[in-house]
Write a protein that holds these residues in place. Sequence first.
Motif, PDB file in Angstrom:
ATOM      1  N   ARG A 103       0.768  -1.353  -0.034  1.00 51.77           N
ATOM      2  CA  ARG A 103      -0.121   0.105   0.095  1.00 51.77           C
ATOM      3  C   ARG A 103       0.897   1.000  -0.075  1.00 51.77           C
ATOM      4  O   ARG A 103       0.292   2.318  -0.737  1.00 51.77           O
ATOM      5  N   GLU A 104       2.070   1.177   0.782  1.00 52.66           N
ATOM      6  CA  GLU A 104       2.772   2.212   0.690  1.00 52.66           C
ATOM      7  C   GLU A 104       3.471   2.502  -0.625  1.00 52.66           C
ATOM      8  O   GLU A 104       3.570   3.830  -1.192  1.00 52.66           O
ATOM      9  N   LEU A 105       3.813   1.462  -1.325  1.00 52.79           N
ATOM     10  CA  LEU A 105       4.453   1.591  -2.671  1.00 52.79           C
ATOM     11  C   LEU A 105       3.318   2.365  -3.645  1.00 52.79           C
ATOM     12  O   LEU A 105       3.808   2.893  -4.571  1.00 52.79           O
ATOM     13  N   HIS A 106       2.134   1.802  -3.390  1.00 53.46           N
ATOM     14  CA  HIS A 106       1.066   2.062  -4.463  1.00 53.46           C
ATOM     15  C   HIS A 106       0.855   3.960  -4.032  1.00 53.46           C
ATOM     16  O   HIS A 106       0.664   4.645  -5.110  1.00 53.46           O
ATOM     17  N   HIS A 107       0.895   4.180  -2.695  1.00 50.26           N
ATOM     18  CA  HIS A 107       0.641   5.420  -2.533  1.00 50.26           C
ATOM     19  C   HIS A 107       1.787   6.461  -2.815  1.00 50.26           C
ATOM     20  O   HIS A 107       1.442   7.583  -3.566  1.00 50.26           O
ATOM     21  N   LEU A 108       2.917   6.046  -2.828  1.00 48.37           N
ATOM     22  CA  LEU A 108       4.121   6.698  -3.319  1.00 48.37           C
ATOM     23  C   LEU A 108       3.954   6.974  -4.845  1.00 48.37           C
ATOM     24  O   LEU A 108       4.326   8.321  -5.470  1.00 48.37           O
ATOM     25  N   LEU A 128      -0.538  16.625  -0.842  1.00 49.97           N
ATOM     26  CA  LEU A 128      -0.397  15.639  -1.874  1.00 49.97           C
ATOM     27  C   LEU A 128      -0.918  14.121  -1.058  1.00 49.97           C
ATOM     28  O   LEU A 128      -1.776  13.478  -1.634  1.00 49.97           O
ATOM     29  N   ALA A 129      -0.086  14.219   0.205  1.00 51.87           N
ATOM     30  CA  ALA A 129      -0.534  12.764   0.930  1.00 51.87           C
ATOM     31  C   ALA A 129      -1.971  12.704   1.466  1.00 51.87           C
ATOM     32  O   ALA A 129      -2.357  11.600   1.815  1.00 51.87           O
ATOM     33  N   ALA A 130      -2.570  13.815   1.300  1.00 49.34           N
ATOM     34  CA  ALA A 130      -4.158  13.818   1.891  1.00 49.34           C
ATOM     35  C   ALA A 130      -5.117  13.482   0.740  1.00 49.34           C
ATOM     36  O   ALA A 130      -6.257  13.145   1.044  1.00 49.34           O
ATOM     37  N   LEU A 131      -4.697  13.395  -0.587  1.00 44.66           N
ATOM     38  CA  LEU A 131      -5.571  13.104  -1.577  1.00 44.66           C
ATOM     39  C   LEU A 131      -6.152  11.708  -1.507  1.00 44.66           C
ATOM     40  O   LEU A 131      -5.163  10.828  -1.186  1.00 44.66           O
ATOM     41  N   TYR A 135      -6.190   2.711  -4.373  1.00 41.34           N
ATOM     42  CA  TYR A 135      -6.150   1.435  -5.468  1.00 41.34           C
ATOM     43  C   TYR A 135      -7.480   1.434  -6.283  1.00 41.34           C
ATOM     44  O   TYR A 135      -7.345   1.637  -7.496  1.00 41.34           O
ATOM     45  N   HIS A 136      -8.352   1.292  -5.624  1.00 39.61           N
ATOM     46  CA  HIS A 136      -9.756   1.190  -6.287  1.00 39.61           C
ATOM     47  C   HIS A 136     -10.266   2.403  -6.969  1.00 39.61           C
ATOM     48  O   HIS A 136     -11.027   2.735  -7.619  1.00 39.61           O
ATOM     49  N   ARG A 137      -9.715   3.508  -6.521  1.00 39.82           N
ATOM     50  CA  ARG A 137      -9.847   4.972  -7.311  1.00 39.82           C
ATOM     51  C   ARG A 137      -8.938   5.237  -8.454  1.00 39.82           C
ATOM     52  O   ARG A 137      -9.566   5.589  -9.530  1.00 39.82           O
ATOM     53  N   ILE A 138      -7.771   5.039  -8.223  1.00 38.80           N
ATOM     54  CA  ILE A 138      -6.958   5.631  -9.206  1.00 38.80           C
ATOM     55  C   ILE A 138      -6.091   4.441  -9.774  1.00 38.80           C
ATOM     56  O   ILE A 138      -5.725   4.431 -10.953  1.00 38.80           O
ATOM     57  N   GLY A 139      -6.346   3.186  -9.380  1.00 38.76           N
ATOM     58  CA  GLY A 139      -5.808   1.888 -10.173  1.00 38.76           C
ATOM     59  C   GLY A 139      -4.263   1.999 -10.150  1.00 38.76           C
ATOM     60  O   GLY A 139      -3.460   2.623  -9.164  1.00 38.76           O
ATOM     61  N   CYS A 140      -3.458   1.097 -11.119  1.00 38.30           N
ATOM     62  CA  CYS A 140      -2.268   1.294 -11.141  1.00 38.30           C
ATOM     63  C   CYS A 140      -1.304   1.425 -12.215  1.00 38.30           C
ATOM     64  O   CYS A 140      -0.249   1.351 -12.463  1.00 38.30           O
ATOM     65  N   ASP A 141      -2.306   1.121 -13.693  1.00 33.06           N
ATOM     66  CA  ASP A 141      -1.777   0.904 -14.837  1.00 33.06           C
ATOM     67  C   ASP A 141      -0.951   2.235 -15.309  1.00 33.06           C
ATOM     68  O   ASP A 141      -0.286   2.168 -16.195  1.00 33.06           O
ATOM     69  N   ARG A 142      -1.436   3.418 -14.808  1.00 33.63           N
ATOM     70  CA  ARG A 142      -1.086   4.566 -15.436  1.00 33.63           C
ATOM     71  C   ARG A 142       0.185   5.287 -14.469  1.00 33.63           C
ATOM     72  O   ARG A 142       0.490   6.368 -14.663  1.00 33.63           O
ATOM     73  N   LEU A 143       0.509   4.545 -13.360  1.00 38.19           N
ATOM     74  CA  LEU A 143       1.505   5.236 -12.431  1.00 38.19           C
ATOM     75  C   LEU A 143       3.001   4.447 -12.800  1.00 38.19           C
ATOM     76  O   LEU A 143       3.165   3.360 -12.612  1.00 38.19           O
ATOM     77  N   LEU A 144       3.727   5.543 -13.272  1.00 38.25           N
ATOM     78  CA  LEU A 144       4.867   5.061 -13.879  1.00 38.25           C
ATOM     79  C   LEU A 144       6.059   4.595 -12.953  1.00 38.25           C
ATOM     80  O   LEU A 144       6.788   4.021 -13.321  1.00 38.25           O
ATOM     81  N   LEU A 145       5.774   4.905 -11.482  1.00 37.51           N
ATOM     82  CA  LEU A 145       6.780   4.481 -10.746  1.00 37.51           C
ATOM     83  C   LEU A 145       6.558   2.738 -10.483  1.00 37.51           C
ATOM     84  O   LEU A 145       7.520   2.157 -10.155  1.00 37.51           O
ATOM     85  N   LEU A 146       5.447   2.271 -11.024  1.00 41.86           N
ATOM     86  CA  LEU A 146       5.105   0.867 -10.714  1.00 41.86           C
ATOM     87  C   LEU A 146       5.748   0.134 -11.865  1.00 41.86           C
ATOM     88  O   LEU A 146       5.675   0.795 -13.101  1.00 41.86           O
ATOM     89  N   GLY A 147       6.332  -1.144 -11.485  1.00 38.62           N
ATOM     90  CA  GLY A 147       6.436  -1.997 -12.735  1.00 38.62           C
ATOM     91  C   GLY A 147       5.799  -3.034 -12.678  1.00 38.62           C
ATOM     92  O   GLY A 147       4.563  -3.411 -12.043  1.00 38.62           O
ATOM     93  N   PRO A 148       5.671  -4.033 -13.715  1.00 41.03           N
ATOM     94  CA  PRO A 148       4.556  -5.128 -13.999  1.00 41.03           C
ATOM     95  C   PRO A 148       4.545  -6.071 -12.859  1.00 41.03           C
ATOM     96  O   PRO A 148       3.528  -6.385 -12.463  1.00 41.03           O
ATOM     97  N   THR A 149       5.594  -6.166 -12.094  1.00 40.49           N
ATOM     98  CA  THR A 149       5.660  -7.096 -10.964  1.00 40.49           C
ATOM     99  C   THR A 149       4.592  -6.318  -9.814  1.00 40.49           C
ATOM    100  O   THR A 149       4.011  -7.171  -9.186  1.00 40.49           O
TER     101      THR A 149
END
Length: 230
Positions: A103-108, A128-131, A135-149
Amino acid sequence: MAMLWVDTITDEEAGALDRGIWGVVGTKQADGTFIAQATGPAPEDGDFWYDALNRVKEDPDKRYAIARRHLPLPAAWREMAVSLRMKIRKARKEKTEYEAELRELHHLAAMSSYAGYGYIQRVPYSRLAALDVSYHRIGCDRLLLLGPTDRKWMRELWGEAGGHWTASELYKEMWADDVQRIKADQAEEQHELTEHLFGNLQREIDEKRSSVAPQPEKRRRGIFGRLFGK
């Protein structure tokens, strides 16, 4: 202790911190030359922060802590993500809980998608931290800091998100207001810097002129002086 970006609450604090790091400061050297340069990121125990981080890169907690102190530098986001992945992989191998780290990784990743460097450092961290960038609101596929794994792990724990966005898309009006404000602030600061630098340059020129003794004016010889060498 100097303020960190993660301590900022107001626009003014974030702006002042950025100017303190990257604002150009002019200093006059011993030889009289004038040099303009930025202070740059704060050191870690006297060393450049990334060099200090590399010395503890096998310790995810220390690596995370150093990187967090240097947010929102692009490398700091990446190093925090690497540290969290190290802990998640260890937990998965040992078959222990790792949802908090994920969850911390996703939030970052969600926060870092609000704006690129050049803008994000002028936005206070607390806002920014309060926004709501869950996950269920923003998802993960558009977040460039994340990788496929990373995305695979998230889907394993949380299922499919309702959609995939960046923070700047979810909060586009706030983002547009911030960009407009920051551009105006930076334009004003650039004007003030130009005035300051040119003012110092002009003072230096004036000082050099005043230090040169005026040469006596040569008396022009008349025609008889030219004829008879007088």
